[in-house]
Design a protein around this motif. Structure first.
Motif, PDB file in Angstrom:
ATOM      1  N   THR A   1       0.677  -1.342   0.029  1.00 49.71           N
ATOM      2  CA  THR A   1      -0.100   0.127   0.144  1.00 49.71           C
ATOM      3  C   THR A   1       0.776   1.255   0.050  1.00 49.71           C
ATOM      4  O   THR A   1       0.539   2.310  -0.595  1.00 49.71           O
ATOM      5  CB  THR A   1      -0.821  -0.021   1.123  1.00 49.71           C
ATOM      6  N   THR A   2       1.935   1.228   0.614  1.00 47.83           N
ATOM      7  CA  THR A   2       2.721   2.369   0.722  1.00 47.83           C
ATOM      8  C   THR A   2       3.354   2.605  -0.478  1.00 47.83           C
ATOM      9  O   THR A   2       3.357   3.800  -0.913  1.00 47.83           O
ATOM     10  CB  THR A   2       3.840   2.297   1.783  1.00 47.83           C
ATOM     11  N   ILE A   3       3.871   1.872  -1.138  1.00 49.85           N
ATOM     12  CA  ILE A   3       4.459   1.932  -2.484  1.00 49.85           C
ATOM     13  C   ILE A   3       3.427   2.416  -3.679  1.00 49.85           C
ATOM     14  O   ILE A   3       3.614   3.281  -4.483  1.00 49.85           O
ATOM     15  CB  ILE A   3       5.096   0.461  -3.147  1.00 49.85           C
ATOM     16  N   ALA A   4       2.178   1.889  -3.391  1.00 47.20           N
ATOM     17  CA  ALA A   4       1.262   2.139  -4.243  1.00 47.20           C
ATOM     18  C   ALA A   4       0.525   3.530  -4.057  1.00 47.20           C
ATOM     19  O   ALA A   4       0.162   4.247  -5.123  1.00 47.20           O
ATOM     20  CB  ALA A   4      -0.055   1.303  -4.167  1.00 47.20           C
TER      21      ALA A   4
ATOM     22  N   ASP B   1       2.174  13.398  -5.674  1.00 47.70           N
ATOM     23  CA  ASP B   1       1.128  13.723  -6.306  1.00 47.70           C
ATOM     24  C   ASP B   1      -0.151  13.352  -5.670  1.00 47.70           C
ATOM     25  O   ASP B   1      -1.038  14.019  -5.776  1.00 47.70           O
ATOM     26  CB  ASP B   1       1.135  13.442  -7.736  1.00 47.70           C
ATOM     27  N   ASN B   2      -0.418  12.172  -5.262  1.00 51.53           N
ATOM     28  CA  ASN B   2      -1.693  11.689  -4.654  1.00 51.53           C
ATOM     29  C   ASN B   2      -2.075  12.420  -3.310  1.00 51.53           C
ATOM     30  O   ASN B   2      -3.133  12.570  -3.246  1.00 51.53           O
ATOM     31  CB  ASN B   2      -1.541  10.096  -4.513  1.00 51.53           C
ATOM     32  N   PHE B   3      -0.890  12.738  -2.720  1.00 48.66           N
ATOM     33  CA  PHE B   3      -1.150  13.335  -1.344  1.00 48.66           C
ATOM     34  C   PHE B   3      -1.475  14.806  -1.618  1.00 48.66           C
ATOM     35  O   PHE B   3      -2.197  15.329  -1.041  1.00 48.66           O
ATOM     36  CB  PHE B   3       0.256  13.320  -0.542  1.00 48.66           C
ATOM     37  N   VAL B   4      -0.840  15.302  -2.720  1.00 48.44           N
ATOM     38  CA  VAL B   4      -1.064  16.809  -2.937  1.00 48.44           C
ATOM     39  C   VAL B   4      -2.641  16.910  -3.478  1.00 48.44           C
ATOM     40  O   VAL B   4      -3.366  17.891  -3.020  1.00 48.44           O
ATOM     41  CB  VAL B   4      -0.131  17.300  -4.116  1.00 48.44           C
ATOM     42  N   TRP B   5      -2.858  15.793  -4.043  1.00 49.63           N
ATOM     43  CA  TRP B   5      -4.443  15.938  -4.738  1.00 49.63           C
ATOM     44  C   TRP B   5      -5.324  15.899  -3.399  1.00 49.63           C
ATOM     45  O   TRP B   5      -6.204  16.595  -3.455  1.00 49.63           O
ATOM     46  CB  TRP B   5      -4.565  14.722  -5.455  1.00 49.63           C
TER      47      TRP B   5
ATOM     48  N   ASN C   1     -14.164   5.295   3.579  1.00 46.77           N
ATOM     49  CA  ASN C   1     -15.262   5.401   2.533  1.00 46.77           C
ATOM     50  C   ASN C   1     -14.632   5.884   1.367  1.00 46.77           C
ATOM     51  O   ASN C   1     -14.804   5.159   0.416  1.00 46.77           O
ATOM     52  CB  ASN C   1     -16.503   6.079   3.077  1.00 46.77           C
ATOM     53  N   GLU C   2     -13.849   6.821   1.490  1.00 44.57           N
ATOM     54  CA  GLU C   2     -13.337   7.524   0.415  1.00 44.57           C
ATOM     55  C   GLU C   2     -12.123   6.519  -0.081  1.00 44.57           C
ATOM     56  O   GLU C   2     -11.750   6.529  -1.506  1.00 44.57           O
ATOM     57  CB  GLU C   2     -12.549   8.735   0.713  1.00 44.57           C
ATOM     58  N   MET C   3     -11.455   5.732   0.776  1.00 42.41           N
ATOM     59  CA  MET C   3     -10.582   4.640  -0.063  1.00 42.41           C
ATOM     60  C   MET C   3     -11.324   3.949  -0.975  1.00 42.41           C
ATOM     61  O   MET C   3     -10.828   3.343  -2.110  1.00 42.41           O
ATOM     62  CB  MET C   3      -9.895   3.763   1.167  1.00 42.41           C
TER      63      MET C   3
ATOM     64  N   ARG D   1      -4.581   6.867  -5.220  1.00 39.17           N
ATOM     65  CA  ARG D   1      -5.245   7.763  -4.564  1.00 39.17           C
ATOM     66  C   ARG D   1      -5.940   6.877  -3.281  1.00 39.17           C
ATOM     67  O   ARG D   1      -5.883   7.375  -2.383  1.00 39.17           O
ATOM     68  CB  ARG D   1      -6.388   8.593  -5.015  1.00 39.17           C
ATOM     69  N   SER D   2      -6.175   5.831  -3.662  1.00 37.97           N
ATOM     70  CA  SER D   2      -6.901   4.984  -2.551  1.00 37.97           C
ATOM     71  C   SER D   2      -5.861   4.610  -1.407  1.00 37.97           C
ATOM     72  O   SER D   2      -6.034   4.627  -0.358  1.00 37.97           O
ATOM     73  CB  SER D   2      -7.601   3.719  -3.201  1.00 37.97           C
TER      74      SER D   2
END
Length: 377
Positions: free
Chosen positions: A120-123, A137-141, A334-336, A347-348
């Motif tokens: 999960t960390t890598i993804a 980028d995913n965390f910035v989003w 839920n957002e995951m 993002r998940s």
């Protein structure tokens, strides 16, 4: 043997896991067998252990890869285990026996927890397809989009309100119900929601919050009461931001019984001599509660608060069943699922990592409290 290995490689990943676990347990049983029949000291015992240390990992990794790779892994693991064991207890086999007993649990923990965490960390740092590194980028989003910020804030609101309110109600029930007539029946009624699944409780409360247009027969309990008093029906779980608080009520309703049971048992463990001494000093009931009872159940309060906090952070069923995250009610768990369902795996995974970071301080604090209690004892 080669046909068998080819057949294993064609199986789905989930089907290979049980075979790997069985192979691992078989190898560990072989190790323990050799450890038991071997002499406890001397050159013969050392040689047998060395052979087992090399052959056992070799047999295991042969089912997973090529012969050269398996041989290299077997040599390294076998040599490390042998040297550590020989130096630890002068070749008596204590370390190797300990590894033999703990290895199945460690292996299952690695498959069920460590490997998914690493994956999960890598993804979280990859794109939606998982084939390109995109950094943060995913965390910035998450922290720049209104949706992501709302999800994180909602989760924080849940974890701030639910543990405090549930613990306060549970403590009040424990104090007022304790030693009262019909104590066990009152406790059964308060604890009953804990016996209901989160989905079942959510369906019950959906009927409580259900709303129909004015002039129609109301099937929701709250709106029916409002109509009886001459008011207009209210869309309880559609009006933001109050709908989040109405969802929080459901988890408070469930967790209050858990808090009551734990705290009631802790209160019964407070020495009666301390309460009697405080009463003789002229203190009133509130002063005895604050100065004697609460310090006496502090460890139980910590356990209840941390347990409910973790449950609040990872709440999913209630939100998914009642609103599916609509009307600004979504939370991280839920957002995951929502992002994963929309094929946004990166993002998940990022949401999962954020949830892990939020849970981690609570776990560390709880572990430190347990350590302090052990030191006092």
């Amino acid at each position: 043997m080669s046909d068998f290995l080819r057949w294993i490689s064609t199986l789905p990943a989930l089907a290979q896991i049980p075979l790997v676990i069985l192979a691992f347990l078989a190898v560990m049983a072989l190790i323990l067998f050799f450890v038991e029949i071997a002499p406890r000291s001397g050159r013969r015992y050392t040689i047998i252990r060395l052979v087992v240390c090399v052959l056992a990992p070799l047999a295991l990794f042969l089912t997973l890869g090529s012969i050269p790779a398996a041989a290299a892994v077997a040599a390294v693991l076998g040599g490390v285990f042998f040297i550590l064991d020989y130096r630890a207890k002068q070749g008596a086999g204590y370390l190797f026996q300990l590894i033999g007993f703990l290895a199945p649990a460690v292996f299952l923990l690695a498959i069920g927890l460590i490997y998914p965490t690493i994956g999960t960390t890598i993804a979280a740092f990859q794109n939606s397809r998982g084939n390109r590194f995109i950094g943060l980028d995913n965390f910035v989003w998450i922290f720049t989009q209104q949706t992501g910020i709302r999800v994180v804030l909602n989760t924080i609101v849940w974890v701030l309100i639910v543990p405090a309110v549930s613990t306060a109600f549970g403590l009040a029930y424990a104090m007022f119900i304790d030693k009262s007539r019909g104590e066990k029946y009152f406790k059964i009624l308060v604890f009953m929601p804990m016996a209901i699944s989160f989905v079942g409780a959510s369906i019950i409360w959906r009927f409580v919050y259900a709303a129909r247009p004015a002039g129609q027969n109301q099937i929701g309990l709250l709106d029916q009461i409002v109509v009886w008093f001459g008011g207009q029906p209210v869309e309880w779980i559609q009006n933001s931001p109050w709908n989040t608080f109405f969802l929080i009520v459901v988890l408070v309703w469930i967790q209050t019984g858990f808090a009551m049971v734990v705290l009631s048992a802790a209160i019964k463990g407070v020495p009666a001599e301390q309460l009697e001494a405080a009463e003789l000093d002229g203190t009133n009931a509130w002063q005895r509660f604050v100065n004697v009872t609460v310090p006496g159940i502090r460890s139980s309060l910590v356990v209840v608060l941390t347990t409910i906090s973790i449950a609040s952070l990872k709440v999913f069923d209630i939100v998914r069943t009642m609103t599916a995250g609509a009307n600004d009610t979504s939370v991280i768990a839920n957002e995951m699922y929502t992002q994963w369902k929309g094929f946004e795996n990166g993002r998940s995974a990022a949401f999962a990592l954020v949830l892990f970071v939020l849970v981690l301080p609570i776990i560390i604090y709880n572990a430190r409290q347990i350590k302090k209690q052990r030191e006092i004892r």
